[in-house]
Design an enzyme around this catalytic site. Structure first.
Site, PDB file in Angstrom:
ATOM      1  N   HIS A 147      48.609  47.255  88.507  1.00 18.93           N
ATOM      2  CA  HIS A 147      47.755  47.635  87.403  1.00 18.93           C
ATOM      3  C   HIS A 147      47.142  48.918  87.702  1.00 18.93           C
ATOM      4  CE1 HIS A 147      44.965  46.759  84.276  1.00 18.93           C
ATOM      5  NE2 HIS A 147      43.854  46.514  84.842  1.00 18.93           N
ATOM      6  N   SER A 205      42.628  49.441  80.910  1.00 19.54           N
ATOM      7  CA  SER A 205      42.236  47.877  81.155  1.00 19.54           C
ATOM      8  C   SER A 205      41.186  47.451  80.046  1.00 19.54           C
ATOM      9  CB  SER A 205      42.014  47.785  82.776  1.00 19.54           C
ATOM     10  OG  SER A 205      41.759  46.552  83.146  1.00 19.54           O
ATOM     11  N   ASP A 241      52.910  46.392  86.569  1.00 22.35           N
ATOM     12  CA  ASP A 241      51.480  45.912  86.372  1.00 22.35           C
ATOM     13  C   ASP A 241      51.827  44.510  86.032  1.00 22.35           C
ATOM     14  OD1 ASP A 241      49.130  45.144  85.423  1.00 22.35           O
ATOM     15  OD2 ASP A 241      48.994  46.839  84.203  1.00 22.35           O
TER      16      ASP A 241
END
Length: 369
Positions: free
Chosen positions: A350, A154, A317
């Site tokens: 995610h 991320s 995601d």
């Protein structure tokens, strides 16, 4: 043999002072910078086996192992340790809290040396390069010239990308998981709602809530609830909660009733006290402005790098969907950078980068060599 690191300790080090301030990308400077970090494994005599872990938005330095008095393992304990993909029997692993964070590194709640009071909203705006610069100082402090790899998920993956841009010769390998080179309008919109919730809270007090002895927890809770929806997938929510309620029959209520509502209430509540609202504002805004391929200097830096990239995305995601990894791959390949990208199947959205969907850990282990 795969195992646990056992007990670890967070350390802190001062990496900038009045005589050697940290000059920021936006033109400001910090005359005192402290960074919280942990290390696992042993540095080789040649100092060539260091792997740097870059955490996500609300992460911290505690990536693996246990702290004395706590049963909570580090947030990437399934990836880091003896015999694991980031193998501490082979690698010297460094994990550090971000500049601008609130878990031991200098951030908005730190004391401003010029005033003796917390910076609050007087803390300077940060660029991804500033986060890299603070961690580069940590690497130098540890006596390391070149990293075997940097690994990030991320926001952490974006920091890894910026690191290669800023220091094209500093990393042998770059691992980016569930990351992006530029936020989508949808992502910016989600963050805008979170910031608005925090700043509209009456207890925000124009950012000086600590001095008033209050915290904007109502707004921060809403911000976390909103963000958490984007970290999971529709499939995982359906599997876990379905349409189940806690009330019976016609006992309808305006308060939380569905199991998914109670889940979000819990996620928002546990976030309070663990993360600071000002750090949330600064770091989400930093992400909004992150767009390195719009900088003319990026192309020249990446054309000169020998760093090998590995990108991984997950099919469920929707925070950083696979089109963003595809775009990054094309951007890197256009500059002659060695890059391997794969989309993996996972039902977890995610948050897959924190879990163990099939093929994910094996992929990282093979790339690290």
């Amino acid at each position: 043999m795969t195992g646990s690191l056992g007990y670890v300790e967070t350390q802190r080090v001062v990496l900038a002072g009045p005589d050697d301030p940290l000059h920021l990308r936006g033109g400001g400077r910090l005359d005192h910078v402290e960074v919280a970090y942990e290390t696992y494994g042993s540095l080789s005599p040649a100092r060539d086996n260091a792997v740097f872990i870059c955490h996500a938005l609300t992460g911290d330095a505690h990536a693996a192992g246990l702290h004395v008095g706590s049963k909570k393992r580090g947030w990437w304990d399934n990836l880091i340790g003896p015999g694991k993909p980031v193998d501490t029997d082979r690698f010297f692993v460094i994990s550090a809290n971000l500049l601008g964070g609130c878990s031991g590194s200098t951030g908005p709640l730190s004391t401003d040396p010029a005033t003796g009071a917390p910076y609050c909203l007087d803390f300077p705006m940060l660029h991804m390069s500033d986060l890299v610069a603070a961690h580069r100082r940590l690497v130098a402090h540890l006596g390391i010239e070149r990293l075997h790899a940097a690994v990030g998920g991320s926001l952490g993956g974006m920091q890894v990308l910026q690191w290669v841009i800023d220091e094209p010769d500093a990393l042998e390998r770059a691992v980016l998981v569930a990351a992006s080179s530029r936020l989508s309008p949808e992502n910016i919109a989600f963050s805008a709602i979170g910031r608005e919730a925090i700043m509209s809270d009456p207890d925000f007090c124009n950012g000086r809530y600590v001095e008033q002895g209050v915290f904007p927890w109502r707004g921060q809770k809403v911000a976390r609830m909103m963000a958490h929806i984007t970290y999971v997938s529709a499939q995982s929510l359906e599997t876990k909660f379905g349409h189940r309620r806690r009330s019976r029959g016609d006992a309808w209520t305006l308060g939380p009733d569905y199991e998914v509502e109670h889940y979000l209430q819990h996620q928002g509540q546990v976030f309070l006290g663990r993360f600071d609202a000002l750090s949330y504002l600064y770091l989400t805004r930093l992400l909004d402005y992150f767009d390195p391929f719009a900088d003319p200097g990026t192309a020249a830096a990446l054309r000169s790098t020998a760093t090998r990239f590995q990108l991984t995305s997950f099919d469920s995601d929707w925070r950083f969907d696979s089109t963003q990894s595809a775009r990054m791959t094309a951007e890197l390949k256009a500059l002659g950078v060695a890059v391997d990208w794969a989309e993996l199947a996972s039902p977890f959205g995610h948050d897959s980068f924190l879990l163990q969907p099939p093929g994910y850990h094996e992929r990282i282990a093979e790339f690290l060599g």
